[in-house]
Design an enzyme around this catalytic site. Structure first.
Site, mmCIF file in Angstrom:
data_model
loop_
_atom_site.group_PDB
_atom_site.id
_atom_site.type_symbol
_atom_site.label_atom_id
_atom_site.label_comp_id
_atom_site.label_asym_id
_atom_site.label_seq_id
_atom_site.Cartn_x
_atom_site.Cartn_y
_atom_site.Cartn_z
ATOM 1 N N SER A 255 0.813 -1.214 0.000
ATOM 2 C CA SER A 255 0.000 0.000 0.000
ATOM 3 C C SER A 255 0.845 1.262 0.000
ATOM 4 C CB SER A 255 -0.936 -0.007 1.216
ATOM 5 O OG SER A 255 -1.753 -1.151 1.216
ATOM 6 N N HIS A 313 1.030 4.752 4.574
ATOM 7 C CA HIS A 313 0.240 5.341 3.486
ATOM 8 C C HIS A 313 0.586 6.820 3.306
ATOM 9 C CE1 HIS A 313 -3.243 2.172 3.690
ATOM 10 N NE2 HIS A 313 -2.039 1.630 3.562
#
Length: 358
Positions: A255, A313
């Site tokens: 991610s 992230h």
């Protein structure tokens, strides 16, 4: 005589009563005493059995102590050096890779022309699996061809998670944790690691969707350097946040690197229209999508949400924005000295011929 007989009978009855009373008392005392001794003996026997069990049976291991929050930033020195060194090597290797690709382009073109000519004169085979695979591969875009290798690597690691004998190895090297003994290589390997099929499918779908745009912007060499560096940098940001907050724990997934790709595309093309796969009727601009993602991860980091690694992230998204705005000028456009050194090394090396031109 009558009195004497009555007195004798009364005396005998009293003596019998006293004897019975004494006998009953004696028996009662004996029974009570026997019960007390028996209780004492049972207790001693239980203690002896407990001692024997302690000597013969191995003691049970102590329950694991709860993981204490460690805020020792000294452990982050090696990950920081690894992050800087790996990022530099990634972009340096990408520059050399691009040089070699340009050098072999003419030869590749000649080989393709020759292969097409041989394919025309060669008898065609019906149902040839290899031909079908080649046809499918040739129909893919350059970006899709590039990310196919990344998707295959993620699928392989996902299968390794299903092998019980590899569980300890996978946890050690394919999950990133600032409290683990292995700190550096998991920063890269965890980028290709997914334990949940839904997690892997979601990440790979997003990567596949943005592959053509990012490759057209950068080329496959620069993209691979950006993707690998983003995985390490986002993991390092996660290390720093976990160490600062004391919320240590393992993380895995691509991610962080995919957020870099998404942020780079949205920063370069903020007016592009995007949509969610499940809600294709609702569209929004790439710039607004990037703002929403950054705001969501910032809120998750501040509020301590632990469902996602919001620090990774956010680190990946910020790195993607920085690279498009400043990093491309500072890193990729200054690769010429390295390429020149490599060119001189290739032309002067053993077996090199010609005048040194590409």
């Amino acid at each position: 005589a009558l009195r004497g007989a009555v007195f004798r009978l009364v005396s005998e009855d009293v003596l019998k009563t006293q004897n019975l009373t004494n006998r009953f008392t004696h028996q009662t005392q004996q029974r009570c005493g026997f019960r007390k001794v028996a209780k004492k003996g049972v207790a001693e026997e239980a203690e002896q059995n407990e001692i024997i069990l302690k000597k013969t049976v191995d003691p049970l291991p102590d329950p694991p102590a709860p993981q204490r929050s460690s805020r020792s930033f000294g452990r982050l020195v090696k990950p920081f050096v690894f992050t800087v060194g790996f990022t530099g090597c990634s972009f340096g290797g990408a520059a050399i890779w691009q040089y070699e690709s340009l050098k072999s382009r003419v030869q590749s073109y000649i080989d393709e022309v020759k292969a097409d000519w041989l394919e025309k004169i060669r008898p065609q085979k019906q149902g040839d699996l290899r031909k079908q695979v080649n046809q499918w591969w040739n129909n893919l875009s350059e970006g899709q061809k590039t990310v196919t290798g990344i998707i295959a690597a993620n699928a392989l690691v996902f299968c390794c998670w299903r092998i019980p004998s590899l569980q300890r190895f996978m946890v050690k090297y394919f999950t990133s944790n600032p409290s683990s003994k292995a700190l550096c290589w998991p920063m890269l390997l965890s980028t290709f690691s997914h334990y949940s099929l839904f997690h892997m499918a979601t990440n790979m779908y997003v990567l596949w969707s943005f592959s053509s745009s990012i490759i057209n912007m950068m080329g496959k060499e620069q993209f691979m350097a950006l993707y690998l560096s983003a995985g390490v940098i986002s993991t390092f940001v996660s290390y720093v946040c976990k160490t600062a907050t004391g919320r240590l724990g393992p993380s895995l997934g691509a991610s962080g690197a995919i957020m870099t790709v998404l942020a780079a595309v949205c920063t370069k093309m903020p007016e592009a229209k995007l949509a969610i796969i499940f809600l294709p009727m609702y569209t929004f601009t790439a710039g607004n999508a990037l703002k929403a993602i950054v705001a969501l991860d910032t809120a998750g980091l501040i509020l301590g949400w632990r469902f996602f690694d919001h620090a990774a992230h956010l680190g990946g998204a910020l790195f993607g924005i920085w690279y498009i705005m400043y990093g491309h000028e500072l890193i990729w456009k200054n690769r010429e000295p390295l390429v020149k050194m490599w060119h001189d090394f290739r032309t002067r090396g053993p077996g090199a011929g010609g005048n040194g031109s590409i």
